[in-house]
Structures are given as structure tokens and as C-alpha cells.
Design a protein around this motif. Structure first.
Motif, PDB file in Angstrom:
ATOM      1  N   ALA A 178       4.080  18.573  22.305  1.00 38.05           N
ATOM      2  CA  ALA A 178       2.701  18.696  22.667  1.00 38.05           C
ATOM      3  C   ALA A 178       2.025  19.790  22.330  1.00 38.05           C
ATOM      4  O   ALA A 178       0.637  19.639  22.338  1.00 38.05           O
ATOM      5  CB  ALA A 178       2.901  18.817  24.443  1.00 38.05           C
ATOM      6  N   GLU A 179       2.565  20.786  21.870  1.00 35.85           N
ATOM      7  CA  GLU A 179       1.637  22.061  21.254  1.00 35.85           C
ATOM      8  C   GLU A 179       1.341  21.824  19.760  1.00 35.85           C
ATOM      9  O   GLU A 179       0.903  22.789  19.292  1.00 35.85           O
ATOM     10  CB  GLU A 179       2.731  23.229  21.281  1.00 35.85           C
ATOM     11  N   GLY A 180       1.652  20.748  19.444  1.00 39.31           N
ATOM     12  CA  GLY A 180       1.405  20.394  17.925  1.00 39.31           C
ATOM     13  C   GLY A 180       2.316  20.920  16.582  1.00 39.31           C
ATOM     14  O   GLY A 180       2.040  20.947  15.680  1.00 39.31           O
ATOM     15  N   LYS A 181       3.341  21.616  17.317  1.00 36.12           N
ATOM     16  CA  LYS A 181       4.389  22.051  16.193  1.00 36.12           C
ATOM     17  C   LYS A 181       5.425  21.020  15.775  1.00 36.12           C
ATOM     18  O   LYS A 181       5.802  20.059  16.560  1.00 36.12           O
ATOM     19  CB  LYS A 181       5.149  23.160  17.003  1.00 36.12           C
ATOM     20  N   THR A 182       5.378  20.948  14.578  1.00 36.61           N
ATOM     21  CA  THR A 182       6.276  19.987  13.872  1.00 36.61           C
ATOM     22  C   THR A 182       7.676  20.207  13.836  1.00 36.61           C
ATOM     23  O   THR A 182       7.966  21.306  12.953  1.00 36.61           O
ATOM     24  CB  THR A 182       5.827  19.487  12.558  1.00 36.61           C
ATOM     25  N   PRO A 183       8.951  19.609  14.222  1.00 39.60           N
ATOM     26  CA  PRO A 183      10.127  19.895  13.916  1.00 39.60           C
ATOM     27  C   PRO A 183      10.358  19.727  12.437  1.00 39.60           C
ATOM     28  O   PRO A 183       9.871  18.942  11.734  1.00 39.60           O
ATOM     29  CB  PRO A 183      10.995  18.888  14.798  1.00 39.60           C
ATOM     30  N   ASP A 184      11.519  20.729  11.916  1.00 38.19           N
ATOM     31  CA  ASP A 184      11.830  20.626  10.658  1.00 38.19           C
ATOM     32  C   ASP A 184      13.425  20.146  10.622  1.00 38.19           C
ATOM     33  O   ASP A 184      13.934  19.643  11.707  1.00 38.19           O
ATOM     34  CB  ASP A 184      11.653  22.206  10.151  1.00 38.19           C
ATOM     35  N   LEU A 185      13.688  20.131   9.259  1.00 37.79           N
ATOM     36  CA  LEU A 185      14.846  19.468   9.212  1.00 37.79           C
ATOM     37  C   LEU A 185      16.112  20.247   9.760  1.00 37.79           C
ATOM     38  O   LEU A 185      17.046  19.712  10.418  1.00 37.79           O
ATOM     39  CB  LEU A 185      15.212  19.338   7.667  1.00 37.79           C
ATOM     40  N   VAL A 186      15.791  21.882  10.100  1.00 34.83           N
ATOM     41  CA  VAL A 186      16.974  22.381  10.668  1.00 34.83           C
ATOM     42  C   VAL A 186      17.280  21.941  11.937  1.00 34.83           C
ATOM     43  O   VAL A 186      18.232  21.944  12.690  1.00 34.83           O
ATOM     44  CB  VAL A 186      16.638  23.890  10.233  1.00 34.83           C
ATOM     45  N   LEU A 187      16.070  21.791  12.757  1.00 40.27           N
ATOM     46  CA  LEU A 187      16.037  21.235  14.247  1.00 40.27           C
ATOM     47  C   LEU A 187      16.513  20.003  14.361  1.00 40.27           C
ATOM     48  O   LEU A 187      17.348  19.903  15.193  1.00 40.27           O
ATOM     49  CB  LEU A 187      14.507  21.351  14.570  1.00 40.27           C
ATOM     50  N   TYR A 188      16.383  18.964  13.553  1.00 39.66           N
ATOM     51  CA  TYR A 188      16.889  17.882  13.655  1.00 39.66           C
ATOM     52  C   TYR A 188      18.346  17.763  13.225  1.00 39.66           C
ATOM     53  O   TYR A 188      19.277  17.245  14.022  1.00 39.66           O
ATOM     54  CB  TYR A 188      16.282  16.852  12.615  1.00 39.66           C
ATOM     55  N   ASN A 189      18.809  18.677  12.230  1.00 41.47           N
ATOM     56  CA  ASN A 189      20.357  18.954  12.163  1.00 41.47           C
ATOM     57  C   ASN A 189      20.774  19.504  13.286  1.00 41.47           C
ATOM     58  O   ASN A 189      22.207  18.997  13.685  1.00 41.47           O
ATOM     59  CB  ASN A 189      20.635  19.737  10.941  1.00 41.47           C
ATOM     60  N   VAL A 190      20.300  20.316  13.990  1.00 41.32           N
ATOM     61  CA  VAL A 190      21.031  21.070  15.383  1.00 41.32           C
ATOM     62  C   VAL A 190      21.057  20.280  16.359  1.00 41.32           C
ATOM     63  O   VAL A 190      22.114  19.898  16.878  1.00 41.32           O
ATOM     64  CB  VAL A 190      20.109  22.240  15.425  1.00 41.32           C
ATOM     65  N   LEU A 191      20.107  19.343  16.326  1.00 39.80           N
ATOM     66  CA  LEU A 191      19.973  18.067  17.638  1.00 39.80           C
ATOM     67  C   LEU A 191      21.348  16.977  17.309  1.00 39.80           C
ATOM     68  O   LEU A 191      22.235  16.800  17.938  1.00 39.80           O
ATOM     69  CB  LEU A 191      18.634  17.337  17.542  1.00 39.80           C
ATOM     70  N   ILE A 192      21.396  16.551  15.898  1.00 40.12           N
ATOM     71  CA  ILE A 192      22.484  15.539  15.731  1.00 40.12           C
ATOM     72  C   ILE A 192      23.890  16.509  15.831  1.00 40.12           C
ATOM     73  O   ILE A 192      24.636  15.550  16.403  1.00 40.12           O
ATOM     74  CB  ILE A 192      22.056  15.273  14.210  1.00 40.12           C
ATOM     75  N   TYR A 193      24.078  17.717  15.572  1.00 41.70           N
ATOM     76  CA  TYR A 193      25.326  18.343  15.575  1.00 41.70           C
ATOM     77  C   TYR A 193      25.544  18.641  17.091  1.00 41.70           C
ATOM     78  O   TYR A 193      26.763  18.251  17.607  1.00 41.70           O
ATOM     79  CB  TYR A 193      25.188  19.456  14.806  1.00 41.70           C
ATOM     80  N   CYS A 194      24.628  18.884  17.665  1.00 38.17           N
ATOM     81  CA  CYS A 194      25.051  19.501  19.093  1.00 38.17           C
ATOM     82  C   CYS A 194      24.856  18.329  20.107  1.00 38.17           C
ATOM     83  O   CYS A 194      25.953  18.210  20.851  1.00 38.17           O
ATOM     84  CB  CYS A 194      23.968  20.272  19.437  1.00 38.17           C
TER      85      CYS A 194
END
Length: 396
Positions: A122-138
Motif C-alpha cells: 500500500a505504501e508503494g514499495k515493491t517486494p524484491d526477490l529476497v523477500l519472496y524467497n524468505v516468504l517461500i522458505y518460512c
């Protein structure tokens, strides 16, 4: 110097008492030191001093402190710090949000984690690959396999290219959820550009998923593509051959590896013995175990125990006892499960001497056995060694 906790506290306290204040760079170095050492009280104190003095510091410093509270599972405080960060005029970045999301998922607060993600978007910040990797792993570790797979699918929408870490995390999600039918599609999409780490992970999961022949095929493909196989590749290759019941080939590969790689780790020797034992080839496993001892290969406690179990199943009780004593001389000891296996075997053999010795070792090691194991041993000793006393399991 930054790891000298006592002197850091003394110098900072002395500076403050004399009216001298570190600059923002020094404060952040001190803060980083306390966070790295998981020293929560000191980190809180430094943070409080910085806020009181009106020192504005970087997103990295805020992220460090928030990460520390997340690691200590104090998510309420971590969330409060995020709000405090905004109040001081410092805008959270993707790293800050990644730290919080990881902390919430690891604390089984998945809804809160997704709320944080929604706030970030909502704040307009774009997730990077590191965030997506953390999400998948966790999410995979938390058992949220559907969510982990959904995150992976969304990568193409974000025009992000998965890397090795993404692939390995996704393999974990697929195999933990036992959705092995998804493996071929995943492999076809990524294996062409995979590195050795990804391919080794795939080898491991092929074996766990019950596709040993695919593991063997992948090893052959790796060799054809010019990869230099490492120990993890060898383990996957041998596991695959044993699982596919290509025993002669598995032994040949192992002997060839041993001849050409003198510094192999214990797990390579363990996996061939374990594979042979699983397929009922006890005497071949025993032969390789003896060879490994004679050649002074680096064996660990697991290697010894697998070899001893091979001797037990091959009805070589005297040799099993001998190697068990040799293992102790090397300060290697079994775990509770292995002790139970040994006790069961020597009870069957009616070897009261070894049962007594094992019980003494178990007592000295402070290991607690399951009630059913204690009951079996107690029954055995009462029948074959009436004078030996053992604490009977409770009837609660």
C-alpha cells in the motif's frame, strides 16, 4: 574490539558521563555490535539514548534492532519499533519489512505477516526477490505449502527471475507437502540454468520422493554438462543407485570415488552402508565398513552406528560389540534411538553382559529411553539376570 562487550559498555558509559556523545556512525556501530551478540538490554539502551538525543539514524540501524526483537520472538515490541521508526521520520524499506514478515511467520503469526506485506504494498514499495524467497522458505517451514506455492507463482507477475535459493525453498515446500507430481514441471522450467547447489538439492529430494532413477539420470546429466560432482552429488548418486536397486553399480561408484577422492567426508561412507542395509545386503555393508576402518577413512558416530547396525543384522554380535567399544574409545556415542536398537538386539541375543554395559553407558550419558524399551529390557533382565536391578517404567 567490537566483540569486547565489557570494554564497549565501559567506554560508552565513560563518554556519556563526561558529556561526550558518539556521532551517528559510532552509535550505529555500537548498536550493530550489541544486535550481533543478541544483547537486547544494551541494544535497547543505545536505541533509547539515540532517540532521546534526537539522533536520526539509518533504515539499516532500525532494521537491525527490529530484527533482534524478532529473533527473540518479541513481535509486539518489534511492531512498536516500526511505528517509532516512522514517527522519527525514517521510512521503512523492503529490508525492514522482510525482517518483520520473517519474524511473524516464524512465530506462527502468518496473518500478521501478510498484513505487514499488504501495508508495504500500500505504501508503494515493491517486494524484491529476497523477500519472496524468505516468504517461500518460512511458509514452507510453517506448513503453509499452498501459500508458499502461490508466492512462487506470483513471481512471474512481478517479473522476478527465481534464483537458486528460490528453487531450493520451493523443493522443500513440494516435498514436505508430498506433492511430488509438481516436481517434473518445476524441473523442466529451471534445471537447465541450475547451479550445483540446486542440482544437489534436487538429487536429495528425488531420493526422498521415491524417484531414485531420476536421481541417477540427473547425475549423469550433470556429468555430461561438465559439472564437477562434490560430496553432496556423490551422496545423491549413491542413494539413487541403491534406491533403484542397482547395487553393484552403487558399490562400484563408491569404490571409484574413494580411490580418486581421499578427503571424502563421513556421510559418503555412511550413505553406501545405509543403502546396502536398506536393501538387505548386510554382508556387503559389513565388508565396506571393515574396509573403511582399515583404510582409516574419516568416520563419525553416525557412520559407526550404521556399520554396527549392519553387523547386528548380519548376525555378527561379537564384532558389533567390539566396534561399539572402539567407538566409545573415540569419544563417539549413539543417540537414544540407536541405543534402543542396540538394546533390543542384545536382548534377543541374550547377551546380558552387553545389555548391562549399554545401560551403564546410557545412565552416564544421561539419556532417557522410551518406556517400551525400558519395559523390554526390564523383562529380559528379570528373566535372564534376576540379580540385576533396573528402574521399572512408571505405570502412569
Amino acid at each position: 574490539m567490537l566483540n569486547d562487550l565489557f570494554n564497549i559498555r565501559w567506554v560508552v558509559r565513560d563518554m556519556l558521563q563526561h558529556g561526550y556523545y558518539p556521532n551517528v556512525i559510532s552509535f550505529e556501530k555500537i548498536l550493530k555490535c550489541f544486535c550481533k551478540m543478541d544483547r537486547l538490554p544494551e541494544a535497547q539502551h543505545v536505541l533509547g539514548v539515540m532517540i532521546t538525543l534526537g539522533i536520526s539514524f539509518s533504515e539499516a540501524a532500525w532494521s537491525m534492532v527490529i530484527n533482534l526483537f524478532c529473533k527473540l520472538h518479541q513481535l509486539g515490541t518489534a511492531g512498536s519499533l516500526l511505528r517509532k521508526m516512522v514517527d522519527t521520520g525514517c521510512s521503512p524499506n523492503v529490508v525492514t519489512y522482510t525482517v518483520l514478515i520473517k519474524g511473524y511467520i516464524e512465530s506462527q503469526m502468518v496473518t500478521d505477516a501478510f498484513n505487514i506485506l499488504s501495508k508495504m504494498l500500500a505504501e508503494g514499495k515493491t517486494p524484491d526477490l529476497v523477500l519472496y524467497n524468505v516468504l517461500i522458505y518460512c511458509l514452507s517451514k510453517a506448513g503453509r505449502y499452498d501459500d508458499a506455492l502461490d508466492v512462487f507463482i506470483s513471481l512471474s507477475e512481478q517479473k522476478l527471475v527465481p534464483d537458486s535459493y528460490t528453487f531450493c525453498s520451493l523443493l522443500s515446500a513440494i516435498c514436505l507437502s508430498r506433492r511430488f507430481t509438481l516436481l517434473p514441471k518445476l524441473v523442466a522450467r529451471f534445471v537447465g540454468n541450475a547451479d550445483i547447489m540446486v542440482l544437489n538439492s534436487l538429487l536429495s529430494y528425488y531420493c526422498k520422493a521415491g524417484f531414485p532413477s531420476l536421481a541417477v539420470e540427473l547425475c549423469v546429466e550433470m556429468l555430461n554438462r561438465g559439472f564437477t560432482l562434490d560430496e553432496y552429488s556423490f551422496v545423491g548418486f549413491i542413494n539413487g543407485l541403491c534406491g533403484a536397486r542397482r547395487i553393484d553399480e552403487a558399490v562400484s561408484v563408491y569404490l571409484h570415488i574413494g580411490k580418486n577422492h581421499s578427503n571424502l567426508g563421513p556421510h559418503v561412507h555412511t550413505v553406501i552402508m545405509g543403502g546396502l542395509i536398506k536393501e538387505g545386503k548386510y554382508h556387503r555393508a559389513i565388508k565396506l565398513f571393515r574396509r573403511a576402518i582399515d583404510e582409516n577413512y574419516p568416520l563419525d558416530a553416525v557412520s559407526y552406528m550404521v556399520g554396527i547396525i549392519g553387523l547386528i543384522k548380519g548376525k555378527k554380535s561379537g564384532e558389533a560389540s567390539s566396534f561399539y567399544n572402539q567407538m566409545k574409545e573415540l569419544d563417539m556415542y549413539p543417540n537414544a534411538h540407536t541405543y534402543s536398537v542396540l538394546l533390543s538386539f542384545f536382548c534377543e541375543e541374550r547377551n546380558t553382559q552387553m545389555v548391562e554395559q549399554l545401560l551403564e553407558d546410557i545412565t552416564q550419558a544421561g539419556i532417557e529411553l522410551e518406556n517400551k524399551t525400558l519395559a523390554r529390557v526390564s523383562k529380559f533382565l528379570c528373566k535372564y539376570h534376576p540379580k540385576f536391578r533396573i528402574l521399572r517404567p512408571s505405570t502412569d
